[in-house]
Design a protein around this motif. Structure first.
Motif, PDB file in Angstrom:
ATOM      1  N   ASN A  28       0.808  -1.230   0.000  1.00 47.17           N
ATOM      2  CA  ASN A  28       0.000   0.000   0.000  1.00 47.17           C
ATOM      3  C   ASN A  28       0.835   1.272   0.000  1.00 47.17           C
ATOM      4  O   ASN A  28       0.403   2.308   0.497  1.00 47.17           O
ATOM      5  N   ALA A  29       2.054   1.216  -0.578  1.00 47.52           N
ATOM      6  CA  ALA A  29       2.925   2.390  -0.510  1.00 47.52           C
ATOM      7  C   ALA A  29       3.028   3.070  -1.863  1.00 47.52           C
ATOM      8  O   ALA A  29       2.046   3.582  -2.393  1.00 47.52           O
ATOM      9  N   HIS A  30       4.221   3.094  -2.446  1.00 43.39           N
ATOM     10  CA  HIS A  30       4.425   3.808  -3.703  1.00 43.39           C
ATOM     11  C   HIS A  30       3.829   3.041  -4.884  1.00 43.39           C
ATOM     12  O   HIS A  30       3.643   1.838  -4.835  1.00 43.39           O
ATOM     13  N   ASN A  31       3.553   3.784  -5.931  1.00 48.35           N
ATOM     14  CA  ASN A  31       2.958   3.200  -7.129  1.00 48.35           C
ATOM     15  C   ASN A  31       3.701   3.752  -8.352  1.00 48.35           C
ATOM     16  O   ASN A  31       3.660   4.957  -8.592  1.00 48.35           O
ATOM     17  N   PRO A  32       4.451   2.911  -9.136  1.00 49.85           N
ATOM     18  CA  PRO A  32       4.510   1.455  -9.006  1.00 49.85           C
ATOM     19  C   PRO A  32       5.377   1.002  -7.833  1.00 49.85           C
ATOM     20  O   PRO A  32       6.200   1.754  -7.330  1.00 49.85           O
TER      21      PRO A  32
ATOM     22  N   GLU B 204      11.621  -0.861  -0.695  1.00 45.71           N
ATOM     23  CA  GLU B 204      10.973  -1.279  -1.941  1.00 45.71           C
ATOM     24  C   GLU B 204      11.598  -0.523  -3.110  1.00 45.71           C
ATOM     25  O   GLU B 204      12.385   0.411  -2.935  1.00 45.71           O
ATOM     26  N   SER B 205      11.245  -0.937  -4.296  1.00 43.53           N
ATOM     27  CA  SER B 205      11.649  -0.229  -5.512  1.00 43.53           C
ATOM     28  C   SER B 205      10.392   0.029  -6.348  1.00 43.53           C
ATOM     29  O   SER B 205       9.284  -0.323  -5.944  1.00 43.53           O
ATOM     30  N   GLY B 206      10.555   0.619  -7.497  1.00 46.45           N
ATOM     31  CA  GLY B 206       9.419   0.842  -8.389  1.00 46.45           C
ATOM     32  C   GLY B 206       9.262  -0.243  -9.435  1.00 46.45           C
ATOM     33  O   GLY B 206       8.409  -0.137 -10.326  1.00 46.45           O
ATOM     34  N   LYS B 207      10.070  -1.293  -9.360  1.00 43.26           N
ATOM     35  CA  LYS B 207      10.146  -2.281 -10.435  1.00 43.26           C
ATOM     36  C   LYS B 207       9.012  -3.311 -10.391  1.00 43.26           C
ATOM     37  O   LYS B 207       9.224  -4.509 -10.190  1.00 43.26           O
ATOM     38  N   ASP B 208       7.805  -2.806 -10.591  1.00 43.58           N
ATOM     39  CA  ASP B 208       6.645  -3.674 -10.801  1.00 43.58           C
ATOM     40  C   ASP B 208       6.717  -4.209 -12.232  1.00 43.58           C
ATOM     41  O   ASP B 208       6.812  -3.436 -13.183  1.00 43.58           O
ATOM     42  N   LYS B 209       6.663  -5.536 -12.395  1.00 42.70           N
ATOM     43  CA  LYS B 209       6.814  -6.137 -13.734  1.00 42.70           C
ATOM     44  C   LYS B 209       5.739  -5.680 -14.711  1.00 42.70           C
ATOM     45  O   LYS B 209       5.922  -5.752 -15.925  1.00 42.70           O
TER      46      LYS B 209
ATOM     47  N   ASP C  73      -3.666   6.251  -6.365  1.00 46.59           N
ATOM     48  CA  ASP C  73      -3.804   4.925  -5.791  1.00 46.59           C
ATOM     49  C   ASP C  73      -4.797   4.980  -4.633  1.00 46.59           C
ATOM     50  O   ASP C  73      -4.628   5.745  -3.679  1.00 46.59           O
ATOM     51  N   SER C  74      -5.819   4.127  -4.679  1.00 48.50           N
ATOM     52  CA  SER C  74      -6.839   4.109  -3.627  1.00 48.50           C
ATOM     53  C   SER C  74      -6.293   3.585  -2.306  1.00 48.50           C
ATOM     54  O   SER C  74      -6.934   3.742  -1.266  1.00 48.50           O
ATOM     55  N   ASN C  75      -5.108   2.964  -2.334  1.00 52.20           N
ATOM     56  CA  ASN C  75      -4.531   2.422  -1.109  1.00 52.20           C
ATOM     57  C   ASN C  75      -3.728   3.460  -0.326  1.00 52.20           C
ATOM     58  O   ASN C  75      -3.145   3.125   0.705  1.00 52.20           O
ATOM     59  N   ILE C  76      -3.706   4.718  -0.780  1.00 48.57           N
ATOM     60  CA  ILE C  76      -2.827   5.722  -0.200  1.00 48.57           C
ATOM     61  C   ILE C  76      -3.136   5.968   1.272  1.00 48.57           C
ATOM     62  O   ILE C  76      -2.245   6.333   2.047  1.00 48.57           O
TER      63      ILE C  76
ATOM     64  N   LYS D 141      -2.465   1.613   5.913  1.00 50.34           N
ATOM     65  CA  LYS D 141      -1.170   1.477   6.589  1.00 50.34           C
ATOM     66  C   LYS D 141      -0.179   0.770   5.670  1.00 50.34           C
ATOM     67  O   LYS D 141      -0.522  -0.170   4.971  1.00 50.34           O
ATOM     68  N   LYS D 142       1.064   1.239   5.681  1.00 51.95           N
ATOM     69  CA  LYS D 142       2.086   0.685   4.809  1.00 51.95           C
ATOM     70  C   LYS D 142       2.932  -0.323   5.594  1.00 51.95           C
ATOM     71  O   LYS D 142       3.723   0.036   6.465  1.00 51.95           O
TER      72      LYS D 142
END
Length: 220
Positions: free
Chosen positions: A40-44, A80-85, A199-202, A205-206
């Protein structure tokens, strides 16, 4: 119910204090690789690979050489990173959100038998204290009022509480291979809740989760 829980905790603490043998404590070193994510954090959002390393103590409980309290002090790389496949080429794909901690796990550890070489399991709380946060190539974010956010993109909390679970194999109670999973129970990025995003998850809690595999060497 509260009185029952308190009484049970006091009885357990009294029993353990009577069984713990500090004079037979053994010490060791531990290190390995980590794979972490933050929900639920950064997007991507994608995984971040890092490492951990530090020192441990094995404090016997009882006389059967099977159960131990294992406190540790270690450096822990997570985040985390932004590397969503599914987001290759998107804004933020190359971002890195690295959280560097001094981590203090306190495990209850049990071997499956008294044999010298044996499998084991362990579980306990982890107290993670942020040393620094390393953020690279993060996209711009905005407050709920629409103003650009300056400084760190999603400032990490200075303290992170987690529960750790692990399984492993010990060779002659000296060289041990361990796989661990840490589930964060506190909010890793409380500042992100004040930033506006699609992002609706903003507002959720992360939670930081860390999977690690490593080796430990326990001195005689």
């Amino acid at each position: 119910m509260k009185k029952i829980l308190i009484s049970t905790a006091l009885c357990a603490a009294t029993f353990l204090s009577a069984q713990i043998d500090l004079s037979s404590t053994r010490y060791g070193v531990t290190a390995g690789g980590t794979y972490s994510r933050v929900s639920n954090a950064h997007n991507p959002s994608g995984p971040l690979y890092s490492f951990y390393g530090g020192f441990l103590a094995m404090i016997p409980i009882g006389q059967n050489n099977q159960f131990f309290i294992q406190p540790e002090v270690e450096y822990l790389g997570a985040g985390e990173s932004g590397k969503d496949k599914d987001a290759k080429g998107a804004v933020g794909y190359d971002a890195v959100y690295g959280n560097n901690y001094i981590s203090i796990p306190l495990y209850f550890k049990g071997y499956f038998s008294e044999a010298e070489s044996e499998f084991f399991a362990m579980a306990g709380p982890k107290f993670n204290f942020l040393i620094n946060q390393n953020v690279k190539d993060a996209p711009l974010r905005y407050t709920v009022e629409g103003d650009p956010v300056t400084g760190v993109n999603g400032k990490a909390a200075t303290f992170n509480f987690a529960v750790g679970l692990g399984v492993g194999y010990s060779y002659k109670r000296q060289l041990e291979l361990t796989a661990r999973y840490d589930l964060g129970l506190s909010n890793t990025y409380p500042g992100l809740e004040n930033e506006k995003g699609s992002d609706s998850n903003i507002q959720k809690k992360k939670s930081e989760q860390v999977f690690s595999v490593g080796l430990s060497y326990v001195f005689q």
